[in-house]
Design a protein around this motif. Structure first.
Motif, mmCIF file in Angstrom:
data_model
loop_
_atom_site.group_PDB
_atom_site.id
_atom_site.type_symbol
_atom_site.label_atom_id
_atom_site.label_comp_id
_atom_site.label_asym_id
_atom_site.label_seq_id
_atom_site.Cartn_x
_atom_site.Cartn_y
_atom_site.Cartn_z
ATOM 1 N N ALA A 281 7.427 0.400 -8.502
ATOM 2 C CA ALA A 281 8.877 0.582 -8.642
ATOM 3 C C ALA A 281 9.270 2.046 -8.556
ATOM 4 C CB ALA A 281 9.344 -0.019 -9.969
ATOM 5 N N SER A 282 8.486 2.948 -9.167
ATOM 6 C CA SER A 282 8.827 4.365 -9.167
ATOM 7 C C SER A 282 8.793 4.956 -7.763
ATOM 8 C CB SER A 282 7.867 5.139 -10.074
ATOM 9 O OG SER A 282 6.516 4.937 -9.660
ATOM 10 N N ALA A 283 7.846 4.495 -6.942
ATOM 11 C CA ALA A 283 7.730 5.000 -5.570
ATOM 12 C C ALA A 283 8.832 4.434 -4.684
ATOM 13 C CB ALA A 283 6.359 4.660 -5.005
ATOM 14 N N VAL A 284 9.103 3.146 -4.823
ATOM 15 C CA VAL A 284 10.116 2.491 -3.991
ATOM 16 C C VAL A 284 11.502 3.061 -4.262
ATOM 17 C CG1 VAL A 284 11.288 0.288 -3.586
ATOM 18 C CG2 VAL A 284 8.792 0.376 -3.697
ATOM 19 N N ALA A 285 11.762 3.435 -5.513
ATOM 20 C CA ALA A 285 13.079 3.952 -5.882
ATOM 21 C C ALA A 285 13.436 5.231 -5.133
ATOM 22 C CB ALA A 285 13.129 4.204 -7.388
ATOM 23 N N GLU A 286 12.442 5.960 -4.636
ATOM 24 C CA GLU A 286 12.684 7.221 -3.936
ATOM 25 C C GLU A 286 12.927 7.034 -2.445
ATOM 26 O OE1 GLU A 286 12.873 10.094 -5.631
ATOM 27 O OE2 GLU A 286 12.553 8.907 -7.452
ATOM 28 N N LEU A 287 12.839 5.797 -1.954
ATOM 29 C CA LEU A 287 12.917 5.546 -0.512
ATOM 30 C C LEU A 287 14.290 5.012 -0.113
ATOM 31 C CD1 LEU A 287 9.410 3.884 -0.087
ATOM 32 C CD2 LEU A 287 10.026 6.309 0.036
ATOM 33 N N THR A 288 14.482 4.834 1.200
ATOM 34 C CA THR A 288 15.746 4.320 1.714
ATOM 35 C C THR A 288 16.031 2.931 1.176
ATOM 36 O OG1 THR A 288 15.274 5.539 3.747
ATOM 37 C CG2 THR A 288 17.081 3.943 3.818
ATOM 38 N N GLY A 289 14.991 2.137 1.061
ATOM 39 C CA GLY A 289 15.103 0.780 0.529
ATOM 40 C C GLY A 289 13.721 0.248 0.238
ATOM 41 N N GLY A 290 13.654 -0.954 -0.322
ATOM 42 C CA GLY A 290 12.336 -1.513 -0.577
ATOM 43 C C GLY A 290 12.330 -2.571 -1.645
ATOM 44 N N VAL A 291 11.125 -3.046 -1.926
ATOM 45 C CA VAL A 291 10.900 -4.088 -2.912
ATOM 46 C C VAL A 291 9.752 -3.667 -3.815
ATOM 47 C CG1 VAL A 291 10.064 -6.453 -3.247
ATOM 48 C CG2 VAL A 291 11.759 -5.974 -1.481
ATOM 49 N N ALA A 292 9.986 -3.697 -5.114
ATOM 50 C CA ALA A 292 8.929 -3.378 -6.071
ATOM 51 C C ALA A 292 8.111 -4.629 -6.350
ATOM 52 C CB ALA A 292 9.537 -2.847 -7.364
ATOM 53 N N ILE A 293 6.802 -4.447 -6.487
ATOM 54 C CA ILE A 293 5.921 -5.558 -6.841
ATOM 55 C C ILE A 293 5.370 -5.321 -8.236
ATOM 56 C CG2 ILE A 293 5.313 -6.073 -4.452
ATOM 57 C CD1 ILE A 293 2.652 -4.629 -4.934
ATOM 58 N N PRO A 294 4.951 -6.377 -8.932
ATOM 59 C CA PRO A 294 4.414 -6.214 -10.281
ATOM 60 C C PRO A 294 3.143 -5.373 -10.288
ATOM 61 C CG PRO A 294 4.857 -8.536 -9.794
ATOM 62 C CD PRO A 294 4.976 -7.791 -8.507
ATOM 63 N N ALA A 296 -0.574 -4.439 -10.795
ATOM 64 C CA ALA A 296 -1.840 -5.163 -10.703
ATOM 65 C C ALA A 296 -2.917 -4.144 -10.401
ATOM 66 C CB ALA A 296 -1.780 -6.221 -9.596
ATOM 67 N N PRO A 297 -4.176 -4.448 -10.703
ATOM 68 C CA PRO A 297 -5.244 -3.528 -10.315
ATOM 69 C C PRO A 297 -5.143 -3.217 -8.824
ATOM 70 C CG PRO A 297 -6.109 -5.238 -11.747
ATOM 71 C CD PRO A 297 -4.697 -5.632 -11.428
ATOM 72 N N GLU A 298 -5.420 -1.974 -8.451
ATOM 73 C CA GLU A 298 -5.212 -1.535 -7.068
ATOM 74 C C GLU A 298 -5.945 -2.408 -6.064
ATOM 75 O OE1 GLU A 298 -5.447 2.565 -4.393
ATOM 76 O OE2 GLU A 298 -6.213 2.549 -6.458
ATOM 77 N N GLU A 299 -7.150 -2.861 -6.419
ATOM 78 C CA GLU A 299 -7.924 -3.651 -5.476
ATOM 79 C C GLU A 299 -7.377 -5.070 -5.304
ATOM 80 O OE1 GLU A 299 -10.173 -3.770 -9.464
ATOM 81 O OE2 GLU A 299 -8.976 -2.334 -8.279
ATOM 82 N N LEU A 300 -6.472 -5.500 -6.175
ATOM 83 C CA LEU A 300 -5.849 -6.818 -6.049
ATOM 84 C C LEU A 300 -4.415 -6.736 -5.512
ATOM 85 C CD1 LEU A 300 -7.072 -8.503 -9.364
ATOM 86 C CD2 LEU A 300 -7.918 -8.901 -7.048
ATOM 87 N N SER A 301 -3.859 -5.548 -5.494
ATOM 88 C CA SER A 301 -2.477 -5.374 -5.036
ATOM 89 C C SER A 301 -2.221 -5.911 -3.625
ATOM 90 C CB SER A 301 -2.100 -3.896 -5.113
ATOM 91 O OG SER A 301 -0.784 -3.675 -4.682
ATOM 92 N N PRO A 302 -3.194 -5.834 -2.688
ATOM 93 C CA PRO A 302 -2.909 -6.337 -1.338
ATOM 94 C C PRO A 302 -2.497 -7.800 -1.282
ATOM 95 C CG PRO A 302 -4.795 -4.879 -1.258
ATOM 96 C CD PRO A 302 -4.477 -5.071 -2.721
ATOM 97 N N LEU A 303 -2.918 -8.630 -2.221
ATOM 98 C CA LEU A 303 -2.491 -10.022 -2.221
ATOM 99 C C LEU A 303 -1.002 -10.142 -2.483
ATOM 100 C CD1 LEU A 303 -5.695 -10.222 -3.227
ATOM 101 C CD2 LEU A 303 -5.020 -12.615 -3.480
ATOM 102 N N LEU A 304 -0.454 -9.219 -3.275
ATOM 103 C CA LEU A 304 0.962 -9.257 -3.618
ATOM 104 C C LEU A 304 1.816 -8.502 -2.609
ATOM 105 C CD1 LEU A 304 0.600 -8.535 -7.458
ATOM 106 C CD2 LEU A 304 0.826 -10.774 -6.347
#
Length: 337
Positions: A281-294, A296-304
């Protein structure tokens, strides 16, 4: 495609309920102590294999590489594969070049494992070991639920080989349901980009395969030119092609990969890029637009993090008057040799 995107959390629950098979295979691999891992795959499954390459190199600190099937099928190479684990990843298990690669690999001494969504496929028969990702029948040409089920199966096998705690995966289905709730935001974003003819996708580390898979989904459903770059490679020349008319889809999750994207994002901002992000969420908030995901451990984030891009591909295709379930000129199984 819409139904199959929505089925992903249920597919993960099915695979987790049967995880014992993945654990057993992971422990068997550990007992064989391979010195090197090779992956062979095509298309979407190639991106799942690339994700697993990161798991092996980071978690197990064993070198891993991607096979060029044509070396075997076209040029007749027969490398010495003793003490090598060869993992073939394929939704259908029906690609002749993958089957041939596994047959040759097994004959040349490799321990072979097939990861498929078809337990009775030619690929699963050719390999010594097999994992069924249990995603269920997938009718859309664009693979969605089979992709994330491949990611999960590969994670479970490699984690068992590594001997690490996997309890964090139990939260994934509920987190996936949460990400699916961003469908409205993705439909709106698709309207914004419906006239785009070219875009870039980028990510680093575990999320680089996500960037590649996002680009493929957009190309095969919406017929636009989508180029995927690791964040590092983007700065080595392709950055010169970025301007306000070329949207950039960036994967910026929590963890080291997301942190490594910070200087990339800064350079894109300098060029006035329209950046749509998926991630923390903190990274997406700085961009033109986007969607924050919950979280999760970094190695599992790709599923989300792939789910929002699947939804964007779906809505962008519809917004452009196309049929995402049956892209022009494409078939579910590509029979290359």
């Amino acid at each position: 495609m819409a139904a199959e995107i929505a089925e992903q959390p249920s597919a993960w629950r099915n695979l987790l309920a049967a995880r014992a098979a993945c654990v057993e295979i992971g422990e068997l691999i550990a007992s064989r102590a391979p010195r090197f891992v090779q992956f062979v795959a095509r298309g979407t499954s190639d991106h799942a294999a690339l994700y697993a390459k990161y798991l092996v190199e980071i978690g197990l600190q064993i070198p891993a590489g991607m096979v060029s099937p044509s070396a075997v099928t076209v040029y007749g190479a027969r490398p010495d594969l003793r003490d090598v684990l060869l993992i073939a990843v394929s939704q259908s298990g029906g690609s002749p070049d993958l089957v041939k690669s596994v047959e040759v690999g097994r004959a040349q001494g490799a321990l072979t494992l097939a990861i498929t969504n078809n337990e009775s496929s030619a690929l699963s028969d050719a390999a010594e070991l097999h994992v069924d990702v249990m995603a269920g029948a997938e009718q859309s040409v664009a693979a969605t639920k089979s992709y994330t089920s491949e990611l999960l199966a590969l994670y479970l096998v490699i984690a068992a080989w590594q001997g690490v705690d996997t309890s964090a995966v139990d939260a994934l289905p509920d987190l996936g349901d949460e990400v699916l709730g961003s469908d409205g935001a993705l439909a709106a974003a698709a309207q914004k980009y419906r006239y785009a003819q070219r875009l870039l996708t980028t990510g680093r580390g575990y999320s680089y395969p996500t960037a590649r898979e996002a680009a493929l989904k957009l190309m095969e459903t919406s017929y636009l030119t989508a180029q995927a770059f690791s964040g590092a490679d983007l700065l080595h020349g392709p950055l010169a092609t970025v301007d306000p008319q070329v949207p950039v889809l960036a994967v910026v999750p929590g963890g080291r990969g997301g942190d490594a994207m910070a200087p990339v994002i800064a350079r894109l901002v300098e060029r006035g890029a329209d950046i749509f992000g998926v991630g923390a969420a903190s990274a997406v908030a700085e961009l033109t637009g986007g969607v924050a995901i919950p979280d999760a451990p970094e190695e599992l984030s790709p599923l989300l993090e792939i789910i929002p891009f699947q939804l964007m591909a779906l809505h962008l295709s519809l917004a452009r008057g196309e049929n995402p379930d049956s892209p022009r000129g494409l078939r579910k199984v590509t029979e290359t040799l």
